[in-house]
Design an enzyme around this catalytic site. Structure first.
Site, short mmCIF file in Angstrom:
data_model
loop_
_atom_site.label_atom_id
_atom_site.label_comp_id
_atom_site.label_asym_id
_atom_site.label_seq_id
_atom_site.Cartn_x
_atom_site.Cartn_y
_atom_site.Cartn_z
N LYS A 1 6.98 3.72 5.38
CA LYS A 1 7.86 3.22 6.42
C LYS A 1 9.20 3.94 6.41
O LYS A 1 9.91 3.98 7.39
CB LYS A 1 8.09 1.74 6.17
CG LYS A 1 8.05 0.89 7.41
CD LYS A 1 8.33 -0.54 7.03
CE LYS A 1 7.58 -1.48 7.95
NZ LYS A 1 7.77 -2.87 7.61
N ARG A 2 9.56 4.48 5.26
CA ARG A 2 10.84 5.15 5.16
C ARG A 2 10.88 6.47 5.94
O ARG A 2 11.93 6.97 6.27
CB ARG A 2 11.22 5.38 3.70
CG ARG A 2 11.83 4.14 3.08
CD ARG A 2 12.10 4.32 1.61
NE ARG A 2 10.87 4.21 0.84
CZ ARG A 2 10.30 3.06 0.52
NH1 ARG A 2 10.84 1.92 0.88
NH2 ARG A 2 9.19 3.01 -0.17
#
Ligand code: GLU
Length: 322
Positions: free
Chosen positions: A255-256
C-alpha cells in the site's frame, strides 16, 4: 446459518491509504463469491489503529468500490442491521468480549517492550512474525502490581500446546501449533487499542459473516482466529485466502507504493479494464477484456482461482505509465 441460506461475505478494508490493486483483487473475489450464490456483501471499515487510519481514506474506499462496480448491501453510507460497521465505534463490544475471556482466566498482562519482544523472537516463527516466548505468563500478583505502577500493560491470550487447523477454500488444509507457531497473542495493545485478531472475530461473528475472502498474508492468522471462535462458542466462517499480486519480478506490492493505487489506476483505466485484467489474473477470463463485476458473477467458481501468488503482467503496468 442453515446449509442453504445465502452466504454473507465482506469487504474489510483498513483506511490507512488508498486502495491498491491487490485490495481490489481481493474485493472482487469476495464480491463474486457472495453474489454468485445469491449472497450479501458487508462493508466494514477496519480503522482500529487511530495512528494509521483516516476518515478521508474510508470515504475514498467507498467511492472507489462504487466506481469499480463492486456494490455492497450493508455498511458504509448504507448502514444496515448489524451496526456499527466501523471498528473504531465497536470498542464497547470488544471490551465485553475481553472481559469474558478475562473472567475465564485466559488473559494476562504483558509488560514486554518492543526491544524485549524483538530479542525474544523465535527464528522459525510462521511467516516471519515473532512467536512470543511467554515471559510475562508467570508473573506473580506482586510483580504485576509493581510493573503496572510504571507502565500500562498489553493483554495477551494464553494459547494451548495444540494443533489448530482448517481447510482453506483456496489453499487447502492448513494448521499450526498454537503454542509453538503462534504463541500467546495480543488481544489489546498497551495503548488500549484492541488487536486485529480479536476485533475481526468479534465483528465477523456478530455480523453473521459466513465467507471470509482475504489475502494470503492473513492465512497464518486464521488458526488464532479459529481458537477465538472456539473460546467464544461461535461457529467459524469458511475461509478463502486469495493469492497476493506481485510485480513481474515476483516482488510484493504494498500500500505504501503509490504506483498501483486507485488514484493512478483511475487516471489510466476505466473500471471495466481494471476488473477485466484482474478477472483474467484470477482465472475467470481466458484473457483480459473489459468486464464489470456483475458480468463475472455467472462464470465464477473457486476452482478457477490459482492458489499461488500471481505476477501482474508488464503490459498492464505499462498502461499505467505516462
Ligand atoms: N483489514 C484487513 C486489511 O485491510 C483485512 C482483514 C481481514 O480481511 O480479515 O488487510
Amino acid at each position: 446459518m442453515t446449509q442453504n441460506s445465502p452466504p454473507r461475505g465482506r469487504f474489510a478494508p483498513s483506511p490507512s491509504g488508498r486502495m491498491h490493486l491487490g485490495n481490489v483483487f481481493c474485493a472482487l473475489l469476495a464480491y463474486l463469491a457472495a453474489r454468485s450464490r445469491g449472497g450479501r456483501v458487508v462493508l466494514r471499515i477496519e480503522d482500529l489503529d487511530p495512528a494509521r487510519s483516516r476518515r478521508e481514506y474510508a470515504h475514498q474506499i467507498e467511492e472507489d468500490l462504487a466506481w469499480l462496480g463492486l456494490d455492497w448491501d450493508e455498511g458504509g453510507a448504507k448502514g444496515g442491521p448489524c451496526p456499527p460497521y466501523t471498528q473504531s465505534r465497536c470498542t464497547a463490544l470488544y471490551q465485553a468480549v475481553l472481559e469474558k475471556l478475562q473472567g475465564q482466566g485466559l488473559l494476562y498482562p504483558c509488560f514486554c517492550s518492543r526491544a524485549q519482544l524483538h530479542a525474544a523472537r523465535a527464528p522459525h516463527a510462521a511467516d516471519g512474525q515473532s512467536v512470543y516466548d511467554g515471559r510475562c505468563r508467570q508473573l506473580s500478583a506482586q510483580e504485576i502490581k509493581s510493573l503496572s505502577s510504571r507502565h500500562a500493560p498489553a493483554l495477551r491470550l494464553r494459547v494451548p500446546d495444540a494443533q489448530w487447523g482448517f481447510t482453506d477454500g483456496v489453499c487447502g488444509p492448513y494448521r499450526q501449533n498454537l503454542r509453538t507457531e503462534c504463541g500467546d497473542f495480543l488481544v489489546r495493545r498497551s495503548d488500549g487499542v484492541f488487536a486485529y485478531q480479536l476485533a475481526v472475530v468479534v465483528d465477523d461473528a456478530r455480523m453473521g459473516i459466513t465467507h471470509v475472502v482475504r489475502g494470503q498474508d492473513l492465512l497464518s492468522s486464521t488458526p488464532r482466529q479459529l481458537y477465538l471462535y472456539h473460546l467464544l462458542g461461535r461457529e467459524a466462517p469458511a475461509f478463502f485466502h486469495v493469492p497476493l499480486l506481485t510485480a513481474p519480478d515476483g516482488r510484493r506490492f504494498s500500500k505504501r507504493e503509490h504506483d498501483l493505487d486507485m488514484g493512478v489506476l483511475r487516471r489510466h483505466c476505466r473500471p471495466d479494464e481494471i476488473i477485466g485484467a484482474l478477472a483474467a489474473l484470477a482465472g475467470l477470463l481466458d484473457k483480459p477484456r473489459p468486464a464489470l463485476p456483475r458480468e463475472l458473477i455467472a462464470g465464477f467458481a473457486w476452482d478457477k482461482v490459482p492458489a499461488h501468488s500471481i505476477a501482474v503482467p508488464p503490459d498492464f503496468l505499462r498502461k499505467l505509465e505516462g
